[in-house]
Design a protein around this motif. Sequence first.
Motif, PDB file in Angstrom:
ATOM      1  N   SER A  12      65.064  50.688  37.873  1.00 40.93           N
ATOM      2  CA  SER A  12      63.695  51.044  38.231  1.00 40.93           C
ATOM      3  C   SER A  12      63.280  52.360  37.606  1.00 40.93           C
ATOM      4  O   SER A  12      62.158  52.519  37.121  1.00 40.93           O
ATOM      5  CB  SER A  12      63.579  51.110  39.757  1.00 40.93           C
ATOM      6  N   SER A  13      64.228  53.327  37.608  1.00 43.02           N
ATOM      7  CA  SER A  13      63.941  54.640  37.018  1.00 43.02           C
ATOM      8  C   SER A  13      63.702  54.526  35.509  1.00 43.02           C
ATOM      9  O   SER A  13      62.780  55.140  34.957  1.00 43.02           O
ATOM     10  CB  SER A  13      65.115  55.591  37.297  1.00 43.02           C
ATOM     11  N   VAL A  14      64.543  53.734  34.849  1.00 43.37           N
ATOM     12  CA  VAL A  14      64.387  53.525  33.390  1.00 43.37           C
ATOM     13  C   VAL A  14      63.045  52.865  33.093  1.00 43.37           C
ATOM     14  O   VAL A  14      62.333  53.239  32.162  1.00 43.37           O
ATOM     15  CB  VAL A  14      65.552  52.675  32.843  1.00 43.37           C
ATOM     16  N   SER A  15      62.674  51.888  33.950  1.00 45.14           N
ATOM     17  CA  SER A  15      61.414  51.182  33.751  1.00 45.14           C
ATOM     18  C   SER A  15      60.228  52.122  33.908  1.00 45.14           C
ATOM     19  O   SER A  15      59.265  52.066  33.133  1.00 45.14           O
ATOM     20  CB  SER A  15      61.316  50.030  34.756  1.00 45.14           C
ATOM     21  N   GLU A  16      60.321  53.013  34.910  1.00 45.93           N
ATOM     22  CA  GLU A  16      59.242  53.979  35.115  1.00 45.93           C
ATOM     23  C   GLU A  16      59.108  54.922  33.923  1.00 45.93           C
ATOM     24  O   GLU A  16      57.996  55.230  33.471  1.00 45.93           O
ATOM     25  CB  GLU A  16      59.502  54.773  36.395  1.00 45.93           C
ATOM     26  N   VAL A  22      55.301  54.707  27.225  1.00 40.96           N
ATOM     27  CA  VAL A  22      54.306  53.828  26.602  1.00 40.96           C
ATOM     28  C   VAL A  22      52.901  54.359  26.851  1.00 40.96           C
ATOM     29  O   VAL A  22      52.050  54.385  25.961  1.00 40.96           O
ATOM     30  CB  VAL A  22      54.443  52.390  27.155  1.00 40.96           C
ATOM     31  N   LYS A  23      52.688  54.820  28.091  1.00 46.06           N
ATOM     32  CA  LYS A  23      51.384  55.355  28.449  1.00 46.06           C
ATOM     33  C   LYS A  23      51.044  56.583  27.627  1.00 46.06           C
ATOM     34  O   LYS A  23      49.917  56.738  27.120  1.00 46.06           O
ATOM     35  CB  LYS A  23      51.371  55.688  29.936  1.00 46.06           C
ATOM     36  N   ALA A  25      52.313  57.315  24.704  1.00 46.25           N
ATOM     37  CA  ALA A  25      52.115  56.889  23.305  1.00 46.25           C
ATOM     38  C   ALA A  25      50.709  56.324  23.117  1.00 46.25           C
ATOM     39  O   ALA A  25      50.048  56.582  22.110  1.00 46.25           O
ATOM     40  CB  ALA A  25      53.161  55.845  22.912  1.00 46.25           C
ATOM     41  N   GLU A  26      50.260  55.547  24.098  1.00 45.28           N
ATOM     42  CA  GLU A  26      48.919  54.981  24.018  1.00 45.28           C
ATOM     43  C   GLU A  26      47.857  56.074  24.055  1.00 45.28           C
ATOM     44  O   GLU A  26      46.850  56.005  23.346  1.00 45.28           O
ATOM     45  CB  GLU A  26      48.709  53.989  25.165  1.00 45.28           C
ATOM     46  N   GLN A  27      48.100  57.074  24.915  1.00 43.64           N
ATOM     47  CA  GLN A  27      47.161  58.191  25.003  1.00 43.64           C
ATOM     48  C   GLN A  27      47.095  58.968  23.685  1.00 43.64           C
ATOM     49  O   GLN A  27      46.012  59.344  23.219  1.00 43.64           O
ATOM     50  CB  GLN A  27      47.565  59.122  26.153  1.00 43.64           C
ATOM     51  N   LYS A  28      48.298  59.192  23.095  1.00 47.61           N
ATOM     52  CA  LYS A  28      48.342  59.900  21.814  1.00 47.61           C
ATOM     53  C   LYS A  28      47.637  59.088  20.715  1.00 47.61           C
ATOM     54  O   LYS A  28      46.921  59.642  19.888  1.00 47.61           O
ATOM     55  CB  LYS A  28      49.786  60.180  21.414  1.00 47.61           C
ATOM     56  N   ALA A  29      47.888  57.762  20.724  1.00 51.31           N
ATOM     57  CA  ALA A  29      47.251  56.899  19.719  1.00 51.31           C
ATOM     58  C   ALA A  29      45.745  56.903  19.884  1.00 51.31           C
ATOM     59  O   ALA A  29      44.993  56.962  18.895  1.00 51.31           O
ATOM     60  CB  ALA A  29      47.800  55.471  19.830  1.00 51.31           C
TER      61      ALA A  29
END
Length: 413
Positions: A12-16, A22-23, A25-29
């Motif tokens: 669960s921790s790894v998934s978070e 990802v979030k 990276a999306e914000q940076k993109a």
Amino acid sequence: MGFMDKLKNAASSVSEKAGQMVKEAEQKAAQKKAENEAMQAEKTAKVEAMRDEAVSKINSIGTGGGIVDSLSEKELLDFTKSFAEKLFISACTASSSHIVIYPYITEKQIKKIHNSFKFDESMDKPIIHIRTEDKQEILFTKNKLFFRVVLPEDKNVSAVGEVNASAVNDFRFVETEEGYSFQCDTVELISFKLNKKYKQDFITLNNYFDRIKNKQFEITEQEIHDMIKEKVGEKIYGMFSKYYADDDELAIFFAWGADSYSANDFVICTTNQVIILDRELGGMTMNAKQLYYDDITAVEIIQNSNSGSLTADLINSAITAALDVCDLNISAAGASIRINNLYKNEAERIAAIYHQKRKELKTKSAAPTIVQAAAPVASDPLEQLEKLSKLKDAGIISAEEFEKKKADLLAKL
């Protein structure tokens, strides 16, 4: 806590963390995209401001009565065709020219022009199109001047503009310290870097605009000769001018061949003859053939099936797309000479000049010889006096008439 519970917590921790990454990276993109869009918008605004400033300046100077206003479209197209045949094609290095000109603009090229400039061809026929190496373009029609200007720091950013032809009294290509400038009434429309390949194009176009401005539509053989000499330069001109038969002989057409670096021959039409210079062995002129028009019996254009072997640069050059490559066969005095790799319009022009010169020779030989009658030789005054005396004695003239004529004749002695 059991092993399975610990494993679930770790997953669960790894998934978070993965989700967070990802979030981020999306914000940076998204931020990068927004920055790029803002930068692109800034560049677009800058190049559009350049375009708008140039158009505004030209319109503020224009007083109406542009250089093409007094011409109908037919008159302009007829002159452009004559100019293209006599002055543009001649000594044009096709593989480096950036011009296409009416009537040598193909349907394929017109489609490409339409991709750059939106215009109604039924109302505005393309007359001259120029595309520079940095993607800038100029299109002349009877009514409009269309242009594409690029941002100096990013050639992929451009803006399209147009000016009414009636607003421009003078078009001019000017060489500057940095390169070249295309100007409308001294206002710079586009500029581009120095490149010797442009020289022939600018010589040609400045001459074209000058002729329209000055209403100088008749093109003399002397003017063609002078243009050829300017285009080819003194070195090349010296190679063929030494074969002139007369002091007043003029060059009226010059062909480099389809590829000025690999074709074997220069072909020159003069007022008296066709001169073919062999350029084998590193381009050195080793052989010369001279064919006088009254010795030539036929000129035949032969389609060259090997035209597909031309280099990609040639095939992609602006003018080559409008032209087929062919051979030219000239028959004279029982012999046949074949000239390889001419553009079709070059071969057609050589054939046209031959037929024109043959017609002139036939007209000249068929003209009746006018023998001027010799002025009557005046009779001897004494002989005339004797004849007058006989006329008086016969009663044909009176004594008074005799004395008057006698006095005139004695005065001539």
